[in-house]
Design a protein around this motif. Sequence first.
Motif, mmCIF file in Angstrom:
data_model
loop_
_atom_site.group_PDB
_atom_site.id
_atom_site.type_symbol
_atom_site.label_atom_id
_atom_site.label_comp_id
_atom_site.label_asym_id
_atom_site.label_seq_id
_atom_site.Cartn_x
_atom_site.Cartn_y
_atom_site.Cartn_z
ATOM 1 N N LYS A 182 -14.408 -70.616 36.222
ATOM 2 C CA LYS A 182 -14.135 -70.004 34.912
ATOM 3 C C LYS A 182 -13.915 -68.508 35.057
ATOM 4 N N ALA A 183 -14.692 -67.886 35.953
ATOM 5 C CA ALA A 183 -14.515 -66.453 36.164
ATOM 6 C C ALA A 183 -13.156 -66.175 36.796
ATOM 7 N N PHE A 184 -12.729 -67.096 37.658
ATOM 8 C CA PHE A 184 -11.387 -66.930 38.222
ATOM 9 C C PHE A 184 -10.345 -66.964 37.099
ATOM 10 N N VAL A 185 -10.528 -67.916 36.176
ATOM 11 C CA VAL A 185 -9.621 -67.996 35.033
ATOM 12 C C VAL A 185 -9.659 -66.677 34.259
ATOM 13 N N ALA A 186 -10.869 -66.114 34.129
ATOM 14 C CA ALA A 186 -10.994 -64.834 33.436
ATOM 15 C C ALA A 186 -10.168 -63.767 34.137
ATOM 16 N N ALA A 187 -10.235 -63.760 35.470
ATOM 17 C CA ALA A 187 -9.479 -62.765 36.229
ATOM 18 C C ALA A 187 -7.984 -62.948 36.014
ATOM 19 N N VAL A 188 -7.533 -64.209 35.985
ATOM 20 C CA VAL A 188 -6.108 -64.472 35.771
ATOM 21 C C VAL A 188 -5.714 -64.094 34.345
ATOM 22 N N LEU A 189 -6.607 -64.409 33.406
ATOM 23 C CA LEU A 189 -6.332 -64.089 31.998
ATOM 24 C C LEU A 189 -6.134 -62.591 31.825
ATOM 25 N N GLY A 190 -6.981 -61.804 32.474
ATOM 26 C CA GLY A 190 -6.868 -60.360 32.331
ATOM 27 C C GLY A 190 -5.728 -59.784 33.159
ATOM 28 N N GLY A 191 -5.229 -60.538 34.087
ATOM 29 C CA GLY A 191 -4.204 -60.030 35.002
ATOM 30 C C GLY A 191 -4.852 -59.811 36.350
ATOM 31 N N ILE A 192 -4.608 -60.739 37.287
ATOM 32 C CA ILE A 192 -5.371 -60.664 38.538
ATOM 33 C C ILE A 192 -5.014 -59.396 39.308
ATOM 34 N N GLY A 193 -6.015 -58.767 39.885
ATOM 35 C CA GLY A 193 -5.812 -57.491 40.559
ATOM 36 C C GLY A 193 -6.146 -56.314 39.646
ATOM 37 N N ASN A 194 -6.329 -56.612 38.366
ATOM 38 C CA ASN A 194 -6.601 -55.559 37.394
ATOM 39 C C ASN A 194 -8.073 -55.573 36.999
ATOM 40 N N ILE A 195 -8.776 -54.471 37.293
ATOM 41 C CA ILE A 195 -10.226 -54.473 37.112
ATOM 42 C C ILE A 195 -10.623 -54.521 35.640
ATOM 43 N N VAL A 221 -22.793 -53.229 31.387
ATOM 44 C CA VAL A 221 -21.994 -52.052 31.037
ATOM 45 C C VAL A 221 -22.208 -50.952 32.071
ATOM 46 N N LEU A 222 -23.469 -50.721 32.475
ATOM 47 C CA LEU A 222 -23.738 -49.697 33.488
ATOM 48 C C LEU A 222 -23.007 -50.018 34.797
ATOM 49 N N LEU A 223 -23.048 -51.294 35.190
ATOM 50 C CA LEU A 223 -22.370 -51.680 36.443
ATOM 51 C C LEU A 223 -20.863 -51.453 36.331
ATOM 52 N N LEU A 224 -20.307 -51.763 35.169
ATOM 53 C CA LEU A 224 -18.866 -51.567 34.986
ATOM 54 C C LEU A 224 -18.504 -50.087 35.064
ATOM 55 N N ILE A 225 -19.356 -49.243 34.459
ATOM 56 C CA ILE A 225 -19.084 -47.801 34.506
ATOM 57 C C ILE A 225 -19.150 -47.302 35.951
ATOM 58 N N SER A 226 -20.182 -47.745 36.697
ATOM 59 C CA SER A 226 -20.278 -47.239 38.069
ATOM 60 C C SER A 226 -19.148 -47.804 38.925
ATOM 61 N N LEU A 227 -18.710 -49.021 38.627
ATOM 62 C CA LEU A 227 -17.583 -49.566 39.387
ATOM 63 C C LEU A 227 -16.328 -48.726 39.137
ATOM 64 N N ARG A 228 -16.130 -48.375 37.888
ATOM 65 C CA ARG A 228 -14.966 -47.559 37.552
ATOM 66 C C ARG A 228 -15.044 -46.218 38.285
ATOM 67 N N PHE A 229 -16.254 -45.669 38.341
ATOM 68 C CA PHE A 229 -16.427 -44.405 39.051
ATOM 69 C C PHE A 229 -16.058 -44.577 40.533
ATOM 70 N N ILE A 230 -16.590 -45.649 41.143
ATOM 71 C CA ILE A 230 -16.307 -45.866 42.567
ATOM 72 C C ILE A 230 -14.803 -45.991 42.809
ATOM 73 N N VAL A 231 -14.148 -46.786 41.967
ATOM 74 C CA VAL A 231 -12.727 -47.044 42.207
ATOM 75 C C VAL A 231 -11.868 -45.812 41.914
ATOM 76 N N GLN A 232 -12.219 -45.065 40.895
ATOM 77 C CA GLN A 232 -11.350 -43.952 40.492
ATOM 78 C C GLN A 232 -11.706 -42.627 41.147
ATOM 79 N N LYS A 233 -12.970 -42.403 41.477
ATOM 80 C CA LYS A 233 -13.367 -41.053 41.860
ATOM 81 C C LYS A 233 -13.789 -40.899 43.329
ATOM 82 N N THR A 234 -13.971 -41.987 44.049
ATOM 83 C CA THR A 234 -14.435 -41.807 45.426
ATOM 84 C C THR A 234 -13.277 -42.023 46.403
#
Lengths: 406, 309, 316
Positions: free
Chosen positions: B237-250, B161-174
């Motif tokens: 399987k993780a690739f499938v996860a990415a496709v399931l969520g919509g690839i390109g969408n974090i 969860v912490l990594l996801l929050i910091s990733l969101r920060f990097i992508v949205q705020k930097t």
Amino acid sequence: MSLPVSSLLRPLPLHSSSRTRFHGSLSTSSTAVLLAALLCGLVLSGCKKKDAAGNSNEIVIGEFAALTGATASFGQSAHNGVRMAIDEANANGGVLGKKLRLVTEDDQSKAGEAATVVRRMISRERPVAIIGEVASSRSLEAAPICQQNKIPMISPASTNPKVTKTGDYIFRVCFIDPFQGAVLAKFMLQRGWTKAAILTDVKQDYAVGLTDFFQDYFTKNGGTIVSEQSYSSGDKDFKAQLTSIRGTNPQAILVAGYYNEAGLIASQARELEIKVPLLGGDGWDSPSLVEVAGEAMEGNFFSNHFSSEDKSPAVQNFLAKYKAKYLLDPDAMGALAYDAAMLLLDAIKRAGTTESAALRDAIASTTGFPAVTGNITLDASRNASKAAVILQIQDGKFRFVETVAP
Amino acid sequence: MDWANLTQQLINGLSLGAIYALIALGYTMVYGVLRFINFAHGDVFMIGAFAGLYVHRWLKPLFHWMPDFLSALIVLLLSMLICAVIGIVIEKLAYKPLRQRSRLTVLITAIGVSLLLSYGTQLVCGAAPKGFPQLIKNETLDLPGVVSMTTEQVVVLVVTVLLLISLRFIVQKTRMGLAMRALSNNPTAASLMGVNTDAVISFTFGLGSALAAAAGIFFAMLYQAIDPFMGILPGIKAFVAAVLGGIGNIAGAALGGVLIGLLETLVVGYSKNIGIPPGFRDAVAFVILILILMFKPAGLLGKSEREKV
Amino acid sequence: MKPNIAHIALAAGLVASFALNAIAPQLDDYAVNILVLAGINIILAVSLNLVNGHTGQFSLGHAGFMAAGAYTSSIITLSLSPVLSTAPAWQGHVAFFGALLVGGVFAALCGFLVGVPSLRLRGDYLAIVTLGFGEIIRVVIQNTEALGGARGLEGIPPYTNLLWTFGIATVAIYVVASLVNSTYGRGFIAVRDDEIAAEAMGINTTKYKVTAFVVGAFFAGLAGGLYAHFISYIAPEGFNFLKSVDVVVMVILGGMGSTPGVAAAAVLLTLMNELLRDFEQYRMIVFALLLIVLMIIRPQGLLGNFQRRKRKPAQP
């Protein structure tokens, strides 16, 4: 074998024009040319090796094992055992006045390779007999080839009943899965554990066989299987299966599979606070079992071919020699492979010849051969009938619990 | 219905899903900026686990002096750093020369990189699975009911969860995140506006590989054994996860990862009830993939996009 | 197209297979073993090349089709073996050929199932879907007790010989080459080179893609049947993802879209496997490096020689 490669490269300039492809039939015909050239090269190189063997001053013994790949730890142990037996015999002047020469092939733990390397060994070296493999699946690949070439094959540790059914030249020095499954079931029932859960590696023929025969004996003798779960080797996560098993409150859990996963299963079971003992077969026998699981393995049981705590002189003598030679403690694979080689050498001596039919008969008539893993008598189905031992993991060591006779 | 059993299965599935989610992020980010599937990503995940093993081995003498969580953190951060560097190097050497080539060429290269990493690791470290050290003292925490959770599972979930929050920060705020989004939106326009494409791509690879390394460490922590080919299946399987969520969408990648982890665990845990043998576990992800590609190719959170001529 | 030359080549290939089979007793087992494996690899590589090379649809599930054919044909010959073991040898071979064909057809059916969803997918997605299909086939076999499950099937009668292997290899090469080199076959190449343009020109891209998958899978199924009746033992583990990768490597090194190149690569790699037996640890590393370097400096493959047009940069 350098010939085919050079002949391979020559016909290619035929196609150097990039448009060749679009002018159809040319590529078809030149493919045939190419093929023919290749095959001639190959055939020539193949023919040359026809009469490689035949040195009358030595006896060639073949061995195939998984020296690399996923099950290399078994293969290496088996190879050590065979090598020790051959070296010993040579130090004592050989057999029938001839030196022994061991030819070893690595099947890389891969499907299809065992058949190829055994053919290669037979074509090139014409061994009088072949020792291998530990894994039943690879023994099953090689067995028809040995049978067809009338070369006796002795498997050290393939416990699948089908292996020796291939033909009358195929033998083994270990007990078979039905016996091992029954031993484990008998042991559980003796301890009053009548509710058992099963967790089987469905990717391994060995594990599936063990489970079938366990289940058969267990349920016929008053036990109940409360939960049947499975996994595939290579899996790392067993929590889902173990959680289901926990819900059925078994008194013991049979974990039919190899040591890699058994270790993981043990530690994940303890994390889920499953406190009943886990039981396994000889596939558990590896120092890695305890390395992976650590304390979680404590108190669990498995059946095996021999115990290093056995005080019999045969075992103690073998242990001392193996340790001196390899600076390692032997596992059951090492001991079984050593036995397979010793039994073979004994049969050659008794036959007085290395002629294949005579040698086959000599091996088949083995009775009460004093081996490290117990006295071996080969039955009519060319299987060894002998006792199994039950070991328990205590303080990271495999402690001898009891012997279960056939 | 046995609620304790279900809760337990959900906890197990969630920690597995967290790992898939972390790997899926790498696929999705690289796809976002470069529009290709980095087939070798699963092997970076494997390298992360091996890096953790060796870092722990080398620094063991130092670790006696510090508490568990600190040494675990050092192992985690160093492995992430190592993999980030490896990811950047892979991109520079193998993928960068192919930027203008067809996707197929890049895919084949990626397969080559994948084989190189797994067989290279096999050569250096051997094929036999290796035990992974216990980075933090593992205790079983009893929750209400007969449900239990291990310290490791808690750590994995919290750190993810912490990594996801910091990733969101990097992508949205930097600024770097802005550049990544710009590149993903329209590469030509982005480079015309002065975005340093190479730097952004390197950064994306580094970031994705670091997350994969974290996933590798978590995987090894939870399941204790690592081997050179462990990356193939979780990677796919993780690739499938990415496709399931919509690839390109974090956010989609994270969601897809958790869903796949949960589904897989439930199929195994309830195989008797639903009549699917637990051996079909590895097929679950592929069936999902095929269904999603047939019925909603854009994924759960993705927006559909026509291939342009 | 000049059918005469193609037919002559076909006939020559078949005659060569007969000749080879006739001298087989003179060869040692190991040489025959290598030849058979080389022949099976030719079939696998040439059939995968129709999908990956000629049609530009990247499949990573060839081992799955191979497994479908291997299991189907083995189940048939195993169930017939009580009858055939006492029958004359030629009857066994006739039955074997029938079993092979049924296995091939079943594999083709699987290929059809993969081909259909592939209509909507391109390049890299398709690669993962086919990989998934291949794995599903393996997982299903592994969990089907009637197919021996993880224990595999043993005692499969060893009907495969050089005649069958090279006869089928010749036919595979002939069929693929004729398909691609016919007027009809231009469609495959059109689909590969520019799918959208092909569609605009009125080419039924769907039909071509599915045809490629079905024909490719059919021959992969035959190759699987030959393999099973050669080794006499099959288990699902032998048809895993890495087996598919082996075939992909042959196609890429041979040059995608070049039938002679791919056939030569299949033979070359089979031989290398034997020659470099002692360096097994390094073999795959060398191949991996070769793939990477090739894609950078020579994407048409080591032995292939067609000009691959540079594509426009990937669309955002």
